[in-house]
Design a protein around this motif. Structure first.
Motif, PDB file in Angstrom:
ATOM      1  N   UNK A  53     -47.280 -47.108   7.176  1.00  0.00           N
ATOM      2  CA  UNK A  53     -48.596 -46.975   7.136  1.00  0.00           C
ATOM      3  C   UNK A  53     -49.275 -45.906   8.119  1.00  0.00           C
ATOM      4  N   UNK A  54     -48.506 -45.567   8.926  1.00  0.00           N
ATOM      5  CA  UNK A  54     -48.998 -44.733  10.163  1.00  0.00           C
ATOM      6  C   UNK A  54     -48.476 -43.315  10.124  1.00  0.00           C
ATOM      7  N   UNK A  55     -48.779 -42.298  10.518  1.00  0.00           N
ATOM      8  CA  UNK A  55     -48.564 -40.810  10.310  1.00  0.00           C
ATOM      9  C   UNK A  55     -46.887 -40.753  10.789  1.00  0.00           C
ATOM     10  N   UNK A  56     -46.099 -40.033  10.431  1.00  0.00           N
ATOM     11  CA  UNK A  56     -44.883 -39.815  10.653  1.00  0.00           C
ATOM     12  C   UNK A  56     -44.703 -39.657  12.123  1.00  0.00           C
ATOM     13  N   UNK A  57     -43.616 -40.218  12.599  1.00  0.00           N
ATOM     14  CA  UNK A  57     -43.166 -40.187  14.123  1.00  0.00           C
ATOM     15  C   UNK A  57     -44.127 -41.043  15.143  1.00  0.00           C
ATOM     16  N   UNK A  58     -45.281 -41.446  14.629  1.00  0.00           N
ATOM     17  CA  UNK A  58     -46.098 -42.155  15.611  1.00  0.00           C
ATOM     18  C   UNK A  58     -45.460 -43.680  15.729  1.00  0.00           C
ATOM     19  N   UNK A  59     -44.853 -44.283  14.737  1.00  0.00           N
ATOM     20  CA  UNK A  59     -44.576 -45.344  14.953  1.00  0.00           C
ATOM     21  C   UNK A  59     -43.430 -45.635  16.102  1.00  0.00           C
ATOM     22  N   UNK A  60     -42.347 -44.809  16.078  1.00  0.00           N
ATOM     23  CA  UNK A  60     -41.292 -44.563  16.930  1.00  0.00           C
ATOM     24  C   UNK A  60     -41.958 -44.082  18.518  1.00  0.00           C
ATOM     25  N   UNK A  61     -42.817 -43.428  18.373  1.00  0.00           N
ATOM     26  CA  UNK A  61     -43.538 -43.076  19.469  1.00  0.00           C
ATOM     27  C   UNK A  61     -44.381 -44.441  20.442  1.00  0.00           C
ATOM     28  N   UNK A  62     -45.164 -44.774  19.396  1.00  0.00           N
ATOM     29  CA  UNK A  62     -45.708 -46.265  20.091  1.00  0.00           C
ATOM     30  C   UNK A  62     -44.701 -47.398  20.302  1.00  0.00           C
ATOM     31  N   UNK A  63     -43.739 -47.456  19.629  1.00  0.00           N
ATOM     32  CA  UNK A  63     -42.531 -48.447  19.922  1.00  0.00           C
ATOM     33  C   UNK A  63     -41.880 -48.111  21.357  1.00  0.00           C
ATOM     34  N   UNK A  64     -41.909 -47.091  22.027  1.00  0.00           N
ATOM     35  CA  UNK A  64     -41.636 -46.800  23.144  1.00  0.00           C
ATOM     36  C   UNK A  64     -42.786 -46.949  24.291  1.00  0.00           C
ATOM     37  N   UNK A  65     -43.835 -46.896  23.989  1.00  0.00           N
ATOM     38  CA  UNK A  65     -44.940 -47.080  24.983  1.00  0.00           C
ATOM     39  C   UNK A  65     -44.772 -48.146  25.924  1.00  0.00           C
ATOM     40  N   UNK A  66     -44.997 -47.515  27.146  1.00  0.00           N
ATOM     41  CA  UNK A  66     -45.066 -48.934  28.095  1.00  0.00           C
ATOM     42  C   UNK A  66     -46.333 -49.665  28.065  1.00  0.00           C
ATOM     43  N   UNK A  67     -46.255 -50.934  28.552  1.00  0.00           N
ATOM     44  CA  UNK A  67     -47.510 -51.760  28.765  1.00  0.00           C
ATOM     45  C   UNK A  67     -48.522 -51.194  29.584  1.00  0.00           C
ATOM     46  N   UNK A  68     -49.787 -51.440  29.323  1.00  0.00           N
ATOM     47  CA  UNK A  68     -51.009 -50.933  30.076  1.00  0.00           C
ATOM     48  C   UNK A  68     -51.272 -49.515  29.870  1.00  0.00           C
ATOM     49  N   UNK A  69     -50.684 -48.929  28.719  1.00  0.00           N
ATOM     50  CA  UNK A  69     -50.794 -47.667  28.302  1.00  0.00           C
ATOM     51  C   UNK A  69     -52.155 -47.601  27.623  1.00  0.00           C
ATOM     52  N   UNK A  70     -53.000 -46.682  27.671  1.00  0.00           N
ATOM     53  CA  UNK A  70     -54.403 -46.648  27.221  1.00  0.00           C
ATOM     54  C   UNK A  70     -54.174 -45.873  25.823  1.00  0.00           C
ATOM     55  N   UNK A  71     -54.516 -46.594  24.690  1.00  0.00           N
ATOM     56  CA  UNK A  71     -54.627 -46.174  23.203  1.00  0.00           C
ATOM     57  C   UNK A  71     -55.925 -46.170  22.829  1.00  0.00           C
ATOM     58  N   UNK A  72     -55.761 -45.275  21.638  1.00  0.00           N
ATOM     59  CA  UNK A  72     -56.993 -45.381  20.631  1.00  0.00           C
ATOM     60  C   UNK A  72     -56.462 -45.732  19.190  1.00  0.00           C
TER      61      UNK A  72
END
Ligand code: 4AD
Ligand code: MG
Length: 430
Positions: A53-72
């Motif tokens: 449901x999200x653009x290619x690649x962004x799922x994996x990228x978000x899955x690796x994000x650390x806590x307290x990252x700022x996102x939109x």
């Protein structure tokens, strides 16, 4: 600029599109599904991200994000009883604004010292956030009450040259080669201001070089003080009661959500006037019955106050303190010169003093006499004495410790929990 906040999104109808800016408070994954708790100043919302449901690649990228990252995050509002508060944001696209470069060091079960050393990060927690909102609500309620009752807000200096509350707790500093101090109280400046403004208040820091490592002492605290021309002790007690009640009520009205988050049950009726009043002499009796060795003339320490305040269910006044127990400016009681026309307000349940105040000496000669009696030099109080030379009038005032009040209201383990960045003997960092 950000226009939409978590709490706004929670109120949107099902199917609305929304874009949120915030921080990753926590993250869980279930195969092709990611849950992010997105935090902002207003609250936390669950964001669900489905692979596909999200653009290619962004799922994996978000899955690796650390806590307290700022996102939109942009997505669609879904009402789902399984989500916290029954609302979630179904993610359609996600953008990283500021990635956390390391694992966020604040975790559950971490030691208090580490939390204090990392206060600049710890203040992001929902608990600290709630306390700071309650603190703001408390100050707002105080200002509203003063406004409604005809007081003028003033601002006083922090650099001063003579002690208000005794030399023992003065922070000394080098003021371009001359000795100056950090103020312990704005009282004397307020006393000067009543000759033009009559009813004044100020809310600003006071400083005490207080080495006592108790759970109720800070070296820098926020002091709410007021001074009233033509007020005598009785008038003052009424002002304190009414203000105190308005502040508690204001917090209950404006910060219900935050009180719930902290698990604090605050019933405004507990602060409803009138408050019980006992004299210093009566307080001594109670303390002696409880086994304290307190002599006439002693001020009460933390232990005495705690035990005394366990006897009460409401805030209560201790009035007419022995003249040697408090500062020189308190007006001796003409009916009994062994005591002064002053009062402390103590909170119940073992918390103790939150307000100190009283009627001031307004007679020139009497003030000089009391300054000498206290072992001080009238020369050091020249301008303060001047106030008794030109149209002096009876007046009274008080000081309330904002953090002390929060400490009691929220049943905080330590007074430092009421500060964004507490200052204690052991702590000037961060
Ligand atoms: O009782 P205090 O020392 O009174 C005065 O300073 C008066 N000159 C005020 C006045 O009449 N305008 O301080 C007033 C209040 C205390 O009751 C307490 O709530 C708070 O200030 N306070 C402190 N709070 C935190 N840490 C400390 N070290 C404090 N010392 C006083
Ligand atoms: Mg006091």
């Amino acid at each position: 600029m950000k226009k939409l906040y978590v709490e706004d999104v929670k109120k949107l109808p099902e199917g609305s599109e929304a874009t949120l800016l915030g921080w990753v408070r926590s993250k869980r994954s279930h195969g092709g599904l990611l849950f992010i708790d997105l935090r902002d100043s207003t609250g936390i919302i669950q964001v669900t991200i489905r692979r596909g449901e999200v653009p290619d690649g962004s799922f994996e990228y978000v899955a690796r994000l650390r806590r307290e990252s700022a996102i939109k995050v942009s997505g669609v509002v879904k009402h789902d009883p399984r989500a916290p508060d029954g609302v979630e944001l179904r993610c359609r696209s996600i953008e990283v604004i500021g990635e956390s470069l390391d694992d966020f060091p604040i975790r559950k079960g971490i030691k208090i010292k580490f939390l204090l050393d990392n206060r600049h990060l710890h203040i992001r927690s929902p608990r600290v956030t709630a306390i700071m909102k309650i603190r703001a609500a408390l100050l707002k309620a105080a200002r509203r009450w003063f406004e409604e009752n005809g007081f003028i807000e003033i601002n006083c200096p922090s650099f001063i040259t003579a002690a208000v509350e005794g030399g023992a707790t003065l922070f000394k500093l080098d003021y371009f080669g001359r000795e100056a101090y950090l103020t312990q109280s704005s009282q004397f400046y307020q006393e000067a201001a009543i000759y033009s403004l009559e009813k004044v208040y100020s809310i600003q820091p006071s400083f005490r070089a207080e080495l006592s490592r108790t759970r109720r002492h800070l070296t820098e605290f926020w002091h709410l003080e007021a001074e009233i021309a033509y007020a005598e002790l009785e008038d003052l007690l009424e002002v304190i009661e009414n203000l105190f009640y308005a502040m508690v009520e204001g917090v209950c009205e404006q910060a219900e959500k935050e009180l719930n988050l902290l698990g604090v049950k605050l019933d405004p009726d507990v602060a409803k006037p009138p408050y019980p009043r006992i004299t210093y002499a009566e307080a001594l009796e109670i303390l002696r019955r409880k086994g304290f060795d307190v002599k006439w003339g002693d001020d009460f320490g933390a232990d005495e106050e705690r035990e005394l305040s366990k006897e009460f269910e409401k805030p209560f006044f201790v009035t007419h303190w022995a003249r040697e127990s408090k500062a020189f400016y308190h007006m001796p009681d003409p009916a009994d010169p062994r005591v002064c026309k002053n009062a402390d307000l103590l909170t119940p349940g073992g918390y103790g003093e939150v307000v100190g105040g009283g009627q001031r000496i307004h007679d020139y000669n009497q003030l000089i006499e009391r300054i000498r009696e206290a072992g001080l030099n009238p020369e050091d109080y020249k301008w303060y004495l001047d106030l008794r030379k030109y149209g002096s009038v009876p007046h009274s005032g008080f000081g309330l410790g904002i953090e002390r009040m929060l400490w009691w209201m929220l049943k905080l383990p330590h007074i430092r929990d009421a500060c964004l960045f507490p200052r204690t003997p052991a702590r000037v960092y961060p």
